[in-house]
Design a protein around this motif. Structure first.
Motif, mmCIF file in Angstrom:
data_model
loop_
_atom_site.group_PDB
_atom_site.id
_atom_site.type_symbol
_atom_site.label_atom_id
_atom_site.label_comp_id
_atom_site.label_asym_id
_atom_site.label_seq_id
_atom_site.Cartn_x
_atom_site.Cartn_y
_atom_site.Cartn_z
ATOM 1 N N ARG A 12 17.834 2.460 -4.249
ATOM 2 C CA ARG A 12 18.042 1.356 -3.300
ATOM 3 C C ARG A 12 16.756 0.544 -3.270
ATOM 4 O O ARG A 12 15.714 1.063 -2.887
ATOM 5 C CB ARG A 12 18.351 1.891 -1.891
ATOM 6 C CG ARG A 12 19.616 2.725 -1.803
ATOM 7 C CD ARG A 12 20.883 1.872 -1.908
ATOM 8 N NE ARG A 12 22.063 2.708 -2.076
ATOM 9 C CZ ARG A 12 22.598 3.046 -3.261
ATOM 10 N NH1 ARG A 12 22.059 2.612 -4.383
ATOM 11 N NH2 ARG A 12 23.669 3.810 -3.338
ATOM 12 N N ALA A 13 16.838 -0.696 -3.717
ATOM 13 C CA ALA A 13 15.642 -1.555 -3.717
ATOM 14 C C ALA A 13 16.095 -3.001 -3.549
ATOM 15 O O ALA A 13 17.219 -3.353 -3.934
ATOM 16 C CB ALA A 13 14.869 -1.381 -5.024
ATOM 17 N N PRO A 14 15.220 -3.821 -2.980
ATOM 18 C CA PRO A 14 15.620 -5.213 -2.733
ATOM 19 C C PRO A 14 15.575 -6.080 -3.990
ATOM 20 O O PRO A 14 14.756 -5.847 -4.891
ATOM 21 C CB PRO A 14 14.582 -5.703 -1.715
ATOM 22 C CG PRO A 14 13.399 -4.834 -1.916
ATOM 23 C CD PRO A 14 13.886 -3.515 -2.436
ATOM 24 N N ALA A 15 16.452 -7.086 -4.022
ATOM 25 C CA ALA A 15 16.364 -8.126 -5.062
ATOM 26 C C ALA A 15 15.091 -8.944 -4.799
ATOM 27 O O ALA A 15 14.558 -8.938 -3.689
ATOM 28 C CB ALA A 15 17.596 -9.013 -4.996
ATOM 29 N N PRO B 294 4.847 -7.642 -6.102
ATOM 30 C CA PRO B 294 4.848 -6.259 -5.609
ATOM 31 C C PRO B 294 6.237 -5.616 -5.673
ATOM 32 O O PRO B 294 6.356 -4.416 -5.920
ATOM 33 C CB PRO B 294 4.364 -6.400 -4.162
ATOM 34 C CG PRO B 294 3.567 -7.668 -4.148
ATOM 35 C CD PRO B 294 4.201 -8.579 -5.157
ATOM 36 N N ALA B 295 7.302 -6.399 -5.471
ATOM 37 C CA ALA B 295 8.658 -5.827 -5.488
ATOM 38 C C ALA B 295 9.007 -5.285 -6.884
ATOM 39 O O ALA B 295 9.809 -4.349 -7.015
ATOM 40 C CB ALA B 295 9.678 -6.872 -5.060
ATOM 41 N N LEU B 296 8.403 -5.871 -7.911
ATOM 42 C CA LEU B 296 8.665 -5.389 -9.275
ATOM 43 C C LEU B 296 7.988 -4.033 -9.487
ATOM 44 O O LEU B 296 8.579 -3.105 -10.046
ATOM 45 C CB LEU B 296 8.159 -6.417 -10.297
ATOM 46 C CG LEU B 296 8.260 -6.008 -11.763
ATOM 47 C CD1 LEU B 296 9.715 -5.793 -12.176
ATOM 48 C CD2 LEU B 296 7.616 -7.073 -12.656
ATOM 49 N N GLN B 297 6.742 -3.931 -9.025
ATOM 50 C CA GLN B 297 6.042 -2.640 -9.123
ATOM 51 C C GLN B 297 6.795 -1.573 -8.324
ATOM 52 O O GLN B 297 6.960 -0.431 -8.778
ATOM 53 C CB GLN B 297 4.609 -2.800 -8.584
ATOM 54 C CG GLN B 297 3.778 -1.522 -8.633
ATOM 55 C CD GLN B 297 3.377 -1.124 -10.048
ATOM 56 O OE1 GLN B 297 2.913 -1.951 -10.821
ATOM 57 N NE2 GLN B 297 3.578 0.154 -10.402
ATOM 58 N N HIS B 298 7.284 -1.950 -7.149
ATOM 59 C CA HIS B 298 8.039 -1.037 -6.283
ATOM 60 C C HIS B 298 9.298 -0.541 -7.025
ATOM 61 O O HIS B 298 9.594 0.659 -7.040
ATOM 62 C CB HIS B 298 8.403 -1.810 -5.015
ATOM 63 C CG HIS B 298 9.253 -1.066 -4.045
ATOM 64 N ND1 HIS B 298 8.791 -0.018 -3.290
ATOM 65 C CD2 HIS B 298 10.561 -1.223 -3.697
ATOM 66 C CE1 HIS B 298 9.764 0.438 -2.524
ATOM 67 N NE2 HIS B 298 10.862 -0.268 -2.755
ATOM 68 N N LEU B 299 10.000 -1.472 -7.658
ATOM 69 C CA LEU B 299 11.208 -1.089 -8.409
ATOM 70 C C LEU B 299 10.829 -0.164 -9.571
ATOM 71 O O LEU B 299 11.478 0.855 -9.807
ATOM 72 C CB LEU B 299 11.927 -2.337 -8.934
ATOM 73 C CG LEU B 299 13.138 -2.065 -9.815
ATOM 74 C CD1 LEU B 299 14.218 -1.299 -9.048
ATOM 75 C CD2 LEU B 299 13.702 -3.383 -10.368
#
Ligand code: 3AM
Length: 178
Positions: free
Chosen positions: A61-64, A92-97
């Motif tokens: 589960r991760a945000p677009a 940062p959302a890319l690293q998180h994914l």
């Protein structure tokens, strides 16, 4: 099967990247349909492990988020270029994914990667290192390259096949981001 997890790119972004693909002698340019951002190379796995990896990726589960490509560069020394790439603006959302995918595939039985994540789109791989002057000219010409921002709404697991005409990547399954 030989698997990797990646982000696909919108047609318009791939078209823009294809315009960068000239001016370096002695390299194999990546076909525009093969442009992608690798999130995790998995390698050769059997069907059971592939199913476990699929189940683990389904549970993410991760945000677009929005992403933008920026600049060009290469892996390897000037005299020993291994790959020429377009860069990705830090997100940062890319690293998180990436981190979630790394944990998921390791839980499913893959060996930990251990390499720092360096997001990029490979544009070319040298048959022989390009002359440094040509490489410098390429970097200078495209240093200001920017894609338009695009939405990342899913990631995909691909199988890869190496043929005489170069690699062929087949999308096996995509996983939605919320
Ligand atoms: O995004 P790129 O093109 O850098 O380099 C290969 C490609 O990434 C990488 O997996 C992607 C799809 O083939 N790759 C291939 N073999 C690899 C390996 N043994 C590898 N990455 C790490 N280790």
């Amino acid at each position: 099967m030989r698997l990797f997890v990646a982000l696909s790119l919108p047609d318009e972004v791939r078209l823009g990247l294809s315009h960068l693909c000239c001016g370096l002698p002695g390299v194999r340019w990546v076909a525009p349909e093969n442009f992608h951002i690798t999130l995790r190379f998995i390698g050769e796995v059997d069907g059971g492990t592939a199913d476990d990896i699929d189940a683990a990726l389904c549970g993410i589960r991760a945000p677009a988020f929005a992403l933008e490509l920026a600049g060009v560069g290469h892996f390897g020394d000037d005299s020993k270029v291994r790959a020429v790439w377009a860069g990705v603006r830090p997100q940062p959302a890319l690293q998180h994914l990436h981190d979630k995918i790394e944990s998921a595939v390791v839980r499913a039985g893959a060996r930990p990667d251990g390499q720092r994540f360096r997001p990029h789109v490979t544009l070319a791989r040298p048959n022989q290192p390009p002359p440094p002057s040509k490489m410098q000219a390429f970097l200078a010409q495209h240093g200001l390259y920017r894609s338009r921002p695009f939405d990342v709404t899913h990631f995909t697991i691909y199988s890869s096949f190496i043929g005489g005409e170069g690699p062929y990547y087949r999308a096996e399954c995509s996983y939605e981001l919320s």
